[in-house]
Design an enzyme around this catalytic site. Sequence first.
Site, PDB file in Angstrom:
ATOM      1  N   ASN A  12       1.152  -1.142  -0.245  1.00  0.00           N
ATOM      2  CA  ASN A  12       0.376   0.136   0.093  1.00  0.00           C
ATOM      3  C   ASN A  12       0.827   1.251   0.398  1.00  0.00           C
ATOM      4  O   ASN A  12       1.331   1.842   0.768  1.00  0.00           O
ATOM      5  CB  ASN A  12      -1.123  -0.094   1.246  1.00  0.00           C
ATOM      6  CG  ASN A  12      -1.898   1.253   1.302  1.00  0.00           C
ATOM      7  OD1 ASN A  12      -1.821   2.374   0.419  1.00  0.00           O
ATOM      8  ND2 ASN A  12      -2.305   1.142   2.577  1.00  0.00           N
ATOM      9  N   LYS A  14      -0.160   4.074  -0.426  1.00  0.00           N
ATOM     10  CA  LYS A  14      -0.731   5.919   0.156  1.00  0.00           C
ATOM     11  C   LYS A  14      -0.342   6.633  -0.743  1.00  0.00           C
ATOM     12  O   LYS A  14      -0.364   6.706  -2.112  1.00  0.00           O
ATOM     13  CB  LYS A  14       0.097   5.826   1.306  1.00  0.00           C
ATOM     14  CG  LYS A  14      -0.596   4.485   2.942  1.00  0.00           C
ATOM     15  CD  LYS A  14      -0.258   4.919   4.260  1.00  0.00           C
ATOM     16  CE  LYS A  14      -0.678   3.034   4.558  1.00  0.00           C
ATOM     17  NZ  LYS A  14      -0.559   3.401   5.910  1.00  0.00           N
ATOM     18  N   HIS A  96      -9.656   1.073   4.768  1.00  0.00           N
ATOM     19  CA  HIS A  96      -8.245   1.535   5.121  1.00  0.00           C
ATOM     20  C   HIS A  96      -8.433   1.824   6.697  1.00  0.00           C
ATOM     21  O   HIS A  96      -9.773   2.900   7.016  1.00  0.00           O
ATOM     22  CB  HIS A  96      -7.163   1.785   4.641  1.00  0.00           C
ATOM     23  CG  HIS A  96      -6.089   2.123   5.380  1.00  0.00           C
ATOM     24  ND1 HIS A  96      -5.696   2.497   6.358  1.00  0.00           N
ATOM     25  CD2 HIS A  96      -4.572   1.112   4.919  1.00  0.00           C
ATOM     26  CE1 HIS A  96      -4.121   2.449   6.214  1.00  0.00           C
ATOM     27  NE2 HIS A  96      -4.132   1.521   5.589  1.00  0.00           N
ATOM     28  N   GLU A 168      -5.511  -4.917  10.961  1.00  0.00           N
ATOM     29  CA  GLU A 168      -4.462  -3.822  10.586  1.00  0.00           C
ATOM     30  C   GLU A 168      -4.886  -2.762  12.176  1.00  0.00           C
ATOM     31  O   GLU A 168      -5.386  -2.094  12.859  1.00  0.00           O
ATOM     32  CB  GLU A 168      -4.493  -2.870   9.632  1.00  0.00           C
ATOM     33  CG  GLU A 168      -5.465  -2.369   9.410  1.00  0.00           C
ATOM     34  CD  GLU A 168      -6.167  -0.459   8.345  1.00  0.00           C
ATOM     35  OE1 GLU A 168      -4.860  -0.255   8.426  1.00  0.00           O
ATOM     36  OE2 GLU A 168      -7.042  -0.015   8.482  1.00  0.00           O
TER      37      GLU A 168
END
EC number: 5.3.1.1
Length: 251
Positions: A12, A14, A96, A168
Amino acid sequence: MASKPQPIAAANWKCNGSESLLVPLIETLNAATFDHDVQCVVAPTFLHIPMTKARLTNPKFQIAAQNAITRSGAFTGEVSLQILKDYGISWVVLGHSERRLYYGETNEIVAEKVAQACAAGFHVIVCVGETNEEREAGRTAAVVLTQLAAVAQKLSKEAWSRVVIAYEPVWAIGTGKVATPQQAQEVHELLRRWVRSKLGTDIAAQLRILYGGSVTAKNARTLYQMRDINGFLVGGASLKPEFVEIIEATK
């Protein structure tokens, strides 16, 4: 120990990246070879998807989006599932913690996105996790199972073949903190046990559950030894050649 399902290593990126950073990284990924059956996914920014898709030619890797909305139309600044399909994208990361925290995505919003993405033929990495305050209050199980239950309520059993769960712990994202292998395993086992009780043994056995909290080359191998950890969703370390070592740890 029963055999694990095929591992996944997902990057990821981001809101990071420039051509000067990403082109050498992509060249490193193209040169990487792996002697085990692993699925690799890379999630660039929306603007970097075309470049990454064109340059990342290693067949082990697939491209994901970091988010999507369910409808096209008058939604300024958004990207829909249909637009992603037009670009040939088949994976998407949804729910997320940063989307939940900064953009107000509730469990219900995330669940609806997941359901629509699965129905549209995407493979979905669904993120769940608790904050430090929730962990300190002893609410880890309640939080992650509520997040998971909201998704399960929207999905048919058939749709679960397209779903990957990423645990996460919010308190470990970008902080340098990392759950111990035992802490991570405890939550992964909890998630799989819930799926088994609600959806059956077959779905629970084939479900991939990734760990996503400050994963590095140093801790990945030890984490992957845990029975219910099936790979990683990697943030900062995925922007470095170190990501190749993390992928290699999934065997």
